[in-house]
Design a protein around this motif. Sequence first.
Motif, PDB file in Angstrom:
ATOM      1  N   GLU A 172     -47.835 -33.917  21.224  1.00 37.01           N
ATOM      2  CA  GLU A 172     -47.844 -32.787  21.120  1.00 37.01           C
ATOM      3  C   GLU A 172     -47.072 -32.259  19.643  1.00 37.01           C
ATOM      4  OE1 GLU A 172     -45.988 -30.160  23.848  1.00 37.01           O
ATOM      5  OE2 GLU A 172     -44.419 -31.502  24.482  1.00 37.01           O
ATOM      6  N   SER A 173     -47.339 -31.192  19.011  1.00 36.67           N
ATOM      7  CA  SER A 173     -46.780 -30.545  17.739  1.00 36.67           C
ATOM      8  C   SER A 173     -46.843 -29.132  17.952  1.00 36.67           C
ATOM      9  CB  SER A 173     -47.319 -31.342  16.654  1.00 36.67           C
ATOM     10  OG  SER A 173     -46.890 -30.569  15.431  1.00 36.67           O
ATOM     11  N   ALA A 174     -45.735 -28.432  17.346  1.00 34.50           N
ATOM     12  CA  ALA A 174     -45.599 -26.995  17.267  1.00 34.50           C
ATOM     13  C   ALA A 174     -45.316 -26.612  15.921  1.00 34.50           C
ATOM     14  CB  ALA A 174     -44.513 -26.394  18.068  1.00 34.50           C
ATOM     15  N   ALA A 175     -45.907 -27.151  14.739  1.00 33.95           N
ATOM     16  CA  ALA A 175     -45.515 -27.400  13.393  1.00 33.95           C
ATOM     17  C   ALA A 175     -46.028 -26.022  12.622  1.00 33.95           C
ATOM     18  CB  ALA A 175     -46.100 -28.297  12.556  1.00 33.95           C
ATOM     19  N   CYS A 176     -47.250 -25.380  13.590  1.00 34.26           N
ATOM     20  CA  CYS A 176     -47.776 -24.274  12.834  1.00 34.26           C
ATOM     21  C   CYS A 176     -47.203 -22.767  13.142  1.00 34.26           C
ATOM     22  CB  CYS A 176     -49.161 -24.058  13.604  1.00 34.26           C
ATOM     23  SG  CYS A 176     -49.328 -23.486  15.265  1.00 34.26           S
ATOM     24  N   SER A 188     -46.697 -30.123  29.538  1.00 40.21           N
ATOM     25  CA  SER A 188     -45.447 -30.168  28.918  1.00 40.21           C
ATOM     26  C   SER A 188     -44.715 -31.300  28.962  1.00 40.21           C
ATOM     27  CB  SER A 188     -44.621 -28.945  29.655  1.00 40.21           C
ATOM     28  OG  SER A 188     -45.324 -27.584  29.429  1.00 40.21           O
ATOM     29  N   VAL A 189     -45.233 -32.395  29.571  1.00 39.04           N
ATOM     30  CA  VAL A 189     -44.414 -33.679  29.714  1.00 39.04           C
ATOM     31  C   VAL A 189     -45.709 -34.763  28.903  1.00 39.04           C
ATOM     32  CG1 VAL A 189     -43.513 -35.310  31.057  1.00 39.04           C
ATOM     33  CG2 VAL A 189     -43.439 -33.153  31.340  1.00 39.04           C
ATOM     34  N   THR A 190     -45.327 -35.508  27.976  1.00 37.65           N
ATOM     35  CA  THR A 190     -46.021 -36.635  27.455  1.00 37.65           C
ATOM     36  C   THR A 190     -45.944 -37.814  28.279  1.00 37.65           C
ATOM     37  OG1 THR A 190     -44.339 -37.300  25.893  1.00 37.65           O
ATOM     38  CG2 THR A 190     -45.566 -35.680  24.959  1.00 37.65           C
ATOM     39  N   TYR A 191     -46.919 -38.767  27.987  1.00 38.76           N
ATOM     40  CA  TYR A 191     -46.926 -40.088  28.572  1.00 38.76           C
ATOM     41  C   TYR A 191     -45.780 -40.971  28.455  1.00 38.76           C
ATOM     42  CZ  TYR A 191     -48.945 -44.480  30.092  1.00 38.76           C
ATOM     43  OH  TYR A 191     -49.250 -45.722  30.842  1.00 38.76           O
ATOM     44  N   GLN A 321     -56.689 -30.546  21.009  1.00 39.34           N
ATOM     45  CA  GLN A 321     -56.742 -29.027  20.342  1.00 39.34           C
ATOM     46  C   GLN A 321     -55.556 -28.807  19.332  1.00 39.34           C
ATOM     47  OE1 GLN A 321     -55.289 -26.090  23.417  1.00 39.34           O
ATOM     48  NE2 GLN A 321     -54.741 -28.069  24.700  1.00 39.34           N
ATOM     49  N   SER A 322     -56.128 -28.130  18.208  1.00 44.56           N
ATOM     50  CA  SER A 322     -55.219 -28.122  17.119  1.00 44.56           C
ATOM     51  C   SER A 322     -55.761 -26.672  16.207  1.00 44.56           C
ATOM     52  CB  SER A 322     -55.439 -29.182  16.095  1.00 44.56           C
ATOM     53  OG  SER A 322     -56.825 -29.118  15.648  1.00 44.56           O
ATOM     54  N   VAL A 323     -54.547 -26.011  15.597  1.00 42.75           N
ATOM     55  CA  VAL A 323     -54.711 -25.111  14.837  1.00 42.75           C
ATOM     56  C   VAL A 323     -53.611 -25.095  13.571  1.00 42.75           C
ATOM     57  CG1 VAL A 323     -53.146 -23.669  16.454  1.00 42.75           C
ATOM     58  CG2 VAL A 323     -54.675 -22.435  14.847  1.00 42.75           C
ATOM     59  N   MET A 353     -46.366 -19.756   8.552  1.00 42.77           N
ATOM     60  CA  MET A 353     -46.385 -20.997   8.184  1.00 42.77           C
ATOM     61  C   MET A 353     -47.416 -21.618   7.602  1.00 42.77           C
ATOM     62  SD  MET A 353     -43.439 -21.481   9.679  1.00 42.77           S
ATOM     63  CE  MET A 353     -43.346 -23.356   9.561  1.00 42.77           C
ATOM     64  N   PRO A 354     -47.258 -22.904   6.631  1.00 42.72           N
ATOM     65  CA  PRO A 354     -48.568 -23.120   5.660  1.00 42.72           C
ATOM     66  C   PRO A 354     -49.672 -23.544   6.494  1.00 42.72           C
ATOM     67  CG  PRO A 354     -46.359 -24.034   5.208  1.00 42.72           C
ATOM     68  CD  PRO A 354     -46.113 -23.442   6.287  1.00 42.72           C
ATOM     69  N   ALA A 355     -50.515 -23.438   6.045  1.00 44.26           N
ATOM     70  CA  ALA A 355     -52.042 -23.874   6.768  1.00 44.26           C
ATOM     71  C   ALA A 355     -52.128 -25.627   7.086  1.00 44.26           C
ATOM     72  CB  ALA A 355     -53.369 -23.661   5.837  1.00 44.26           C
ATOM     73  N   ALA A 356     -51.343 -26.366   6.212  1.00 46.02           N
ATOM     74  CA  ALA A 356     -51.268 -27.694   6.561  1.00 46.02           C
ATOM     75  C   ALA A 356     -50.515 -27.992   7.424  1.00 46.02           C
ATOM     76  CB  ALA A 356     -50.957 -28.230   5.149  1.00 46.02           C
ATOM     77  N   ASP A 357     -49.428 -27.143   7.994  1.00 43.32           N
ATOM     78  CA  ASP A 357     -48.877 -27.409   9.095  1.00 43.32           C
ATOM     79  C   ASP A 357     -49.571 -27.097  10.674  1.00 43.32           C
ATOM     80  OD1 ASP A 357     -47.073 -28.056   7.297  1.00 43.32           O
ATOM     81  OD2 ASP A 357     -45.788 -26.188   7.718  1.00 43.32           O
ATOM     82  N   PHE A 358     -49.835 -28.031  11.332  1.00 43.65           N
ATOM     83  CA  PHE A 358     -50.654 -27.723  12.586  1.00 43.65           C
ATOM     84  C   PHE A 358     -49.761 -28.041  13.940  1.00 43.65           C
ATOM     85  CE2 PHE A 358     -53.876 -29.035   9.309  1.00 43.65           C
ATOM     86  CZ  PHE A 358     -54.953 -28.391   9.926  1.00 43.65           C
ATOM     87  N   CYS A 359     -50.210 -26.916  14.740  1.00 40.30           N
ATOM     88  CA  CYS A 359     -49.879 -27.357  16.139  1.00 40.30           C
ATOM     89  C   CYS A 359     -50.962 -28.160  16.889  1.00 40.30           C
ATOM     90  CB  CYS A 359     -49.742 -25.920  16.698  1.00 40.30           C
ATOM     91  SG  CYS A 359     -48.347 -25.022  15.953  1.00 40.30           S
ATOM     92  N   SER A 360     -50.649 -28.921  17.695  1.00 45.71           N
ATOM     93  CA  SER A 360     -51.714 -29.897  18.351  1.00 45.71           C
ATOM     94  C   SER A 360     -51.228 -30.312  19.722  1.00 45.71           C
ATOM     95  CB  SER A 360     -52.120 -31.097  17.539  1.00 45.71           C
ATOM     96  OG  SER A 360     -50.917 -31.832  17.341  1.00 45.71           O
TER      97      SER A 360
END
Length: 368
Positions: A172-176, A188-191, A321-323, A353-360
């Motif tokens: 998971e990523s919250a960069a957006c 909310s818990v990764t493998y 899922q990403s944005v 935030m910049p468009a290149a930064d993605f949440c996924s």
Amino acid sequence: MSMDFVGSPNFSDRSLPRHSANGRRSRAGSRASSLDHRLSIIAEDANAPPPIPAQTHNRPFSRRFLGEPPRYINGHRPPQYTLWDVTGPKGEKFQDLRDNAYVARRGGWKRICLIALIMIICIVALIVGLVVGLHKKSSSNSVPASASSTSSPSTGPFPAGSWTFTTFLDSESAACTSQNSSWECEPSVTYASSPTNSEATFNWIINSTGPSFTISSTNNPFAIDFDNATLSLIDGGSDNERYTFTTTVQKAVFPSFNVKCYYNTTQFTGDLYTKRAKSYPPSSGAAATSSAAVAAASNGPVGMAAGGHFANWNFAVDATQSVGGGQDVPACYNYNANNGQIGSLITTGYSVMPAADFCSCAYKNYDP
């Protein structure tokens, strides 16, 4: 001088017979004698009614249960009559009723017969409805209802059907967003943190639309809803054969109890492999290697398990899922959790935030 006429009565003759007492007694005796010849002495109990015989077992049905028919005095039966002899309270006959002005004014016998026919039809329809309803009820009670999904399962050529995809949250990523709490990936818990607690299950339905297929989501706790996304076959015939799809969804996140954020342009992509084996969950056993094996394992049409449940997809799958960042990514509002009402837009605390930064959020069911 006296004159005597020949043949005339002699009124002076006193020698005619007189009605004496003896004569009266003789006549009375003769009458009594004649009565004696006509009437005889009747004994006091000479005409007593005979004893009533015992009732037999072969008596007619009407006499056995409805009693004896009415008896008539002196052996006379009631006069014969027909329907035309029936009279009303004022002496009117059936013919008079037919010719009655009120009946004629209300439409006559044709209207009365029509009303009677309608009533008969209604009664027959009611009886038929009750019979059919009872039959359907007995049929439904005789066949136990099976559990089913929220959507009707589809059938058709593979991969059409209702499928359960069991995966785990890989990354998971919250960069957006400038507020990391405004982006969330269920569960909310990764493998890497916990293989067991990272499990995520999706129930999807694949429909056959001629030569192509579409895929739709069902109710799920991950707020990933889409409908009739087109599936495309990639690397057909190879070991890496898969169906892929891409669609836009609206992702909703609740950073806090009274805030709701929307990501309206989230891209959701998926790859459904048809030959590559899955490895998660580990307890699932050996993976199927063909669509025929999937159909046999489901004990029914492809993609539908016995009893109508979603069948397990026994091949590899991944979904993401990403944005990217940008204006109104995310769009957060004040939220009333008690009544579900959306309030005003929150403009403070969030930076673009910049468009290149993605949440996924990335999901899969095979080893990383």
